[in-house]
Design a protein around this motif. Sequence first.
Motif: not given
Lengths: 209, 385
Positions: B187-203
Amino acid sequence: MNHKNPPRVLSLALLTVIATVMAACEEEPIRHYPTRKHAFDAHAGHDHPPGHHPTDETSPQPRKLIVTPPAGWEPRTPSGMGEFAAFAKADGDRETKITVSQLVSNPRMLLMVINRWRSSQLGMDPIEQADIPSVIQPAQIADLPAQRITMVGTGDAPLSIDVVMLDLDGATYYLKLMGPADHVAELTGDFETFVANLRVSETQQGGAP
Amino acid sequence: MTALDSLLHRLSSLKITVTLLALSIFLVFAGTIAQTTQGIWPVVDGYFRSLYVWIDIAIFVPGGYEAPSASFPYPGGWLLGGLLLTNLLAAQVTRFHYTWKRSGILLSHLGLLALMLSELVTGLVAQEAQFVFVKGQTAHYAEDIREFELALIDTSQPDRDDVWVVPESRLKPGRTLTDPILPFHIEILSVYPNSRVDQNTPSGDLPYTIEPATESTGASGEPTVDFATARIRLIDPATGKASDDLLVSQWFRLPQPAQFGDRTLRLDLRHKRIFKPYTVTLLDLEHENYIGTNRPKNFQSHVRVNDHQTDDQFEALIYMNHPLRYRGDTLYQHQMEIANGQSVLQVVSNPGWLIPYISCTMITVGLTVHFFLSLTRFSRRQAKR
């Protein structure tokens, strides 16, 4: 041959073209293939379908850079491409930032990011690929060889950028100090301490970027 | 007149030709404008190598004005090209007279047909990718950095791994892949063709966040590479049991571990890999400047090619304007970073590369023949007078 007797060959060609265009709309298939377990080679690839040189899909995770926030600097929200840590220090209306970003190693990226800094942030002319060796200096991070580039922009209130770059297991880390040239000169010591405090994790399973 | 004749007559209408050309002009205009907000290759695929496209009205609104959130359907390049091709072929059948007088025009039209077909061949089968390696390394496959794919690697077996590769075109948010070739549904929930990393914000369980980012555009002026990220869920087709949400990203440089039922998996979102029947080893690289300058005189990669199917083995030099052609591939020296001993070879495979040359020659010869035949006829008429 006249218009009342259209050649059947051309009619067939017409149908063939239409069928080809329709076939082009089919989705690409999902592929499945077995591969032999093999030693990992980060650059040379690590899986192959039958008939190709077999190597491994599984391998240890790469090491990563561990950042210790510099003393007296405020954390900021990362905003640039590949940026994952940012800190700032202000003195009156002068503010200087340290940012840490990571990109997948690729020779095209180095020239691209250097020229982005030069053109859009410092107002300097871009350089060519061949100029890179003449503008970078050797450096060290956690006993690993790194590269450093220092640039001072043009104009009445020039900006300055000091960057240390480290290639680590397929990624390039960019540690950038940027701000007004005089402020950057005052904070170079802080930046060098920050760089000296960086550590590199051991090879691990599972991973963060 | 048979039904086929009647149909061909209708299809050969010049009104259709003019309408299709007008539609094509607008498509090229919209596709060009769209590159201010989209990458060049998504535009090429979406606008020109498709049957239809939803054109966003916002692309026509200048910056600074509020753009309406609406789009309209429009015929894509392959539909317009296919219809123009049909129109031209129908005209060849119904309206053109196959005589020596018309031979020049006929040859020109055949050249035009070949030119249109060459784009179809290029769009369908041409490949462009890169070998990126440092001195001493061997490349077994080329990577197409414009596309990504999801690889699921089952490492449960002691002696081998099983790999399933899902192409980018199938990774659509909200879709569940139930292809029988897969051992489970995805099941494909979401796809971001481009993305960035925010290492200060836990997820969630992660100490960082990966967020969608704007795709690099065709008008940015700088070559950039997008890093895709997707969130998926695996579903056991027998029991319907689903895995936790799984994050896959090109920011992870190596496959991510996952356990699903009794299967030990690695998930890898990566650039599309194009496996070659040969390997290329970078033996040496050289970078010369003109004396006293930093201007490059020559980039040169010394490679060894090993063909696993034919057992061919040979060495070759690849340098500027001197590519290596092997097995239908052309390997160009693309980039080089001498400080790191790294070389990038562009690998281009296009079985239809000769067709534009042939078609342009046909058009030129056809127009020349038509000109001289017309001139001859004109001269004769003048002589009679």
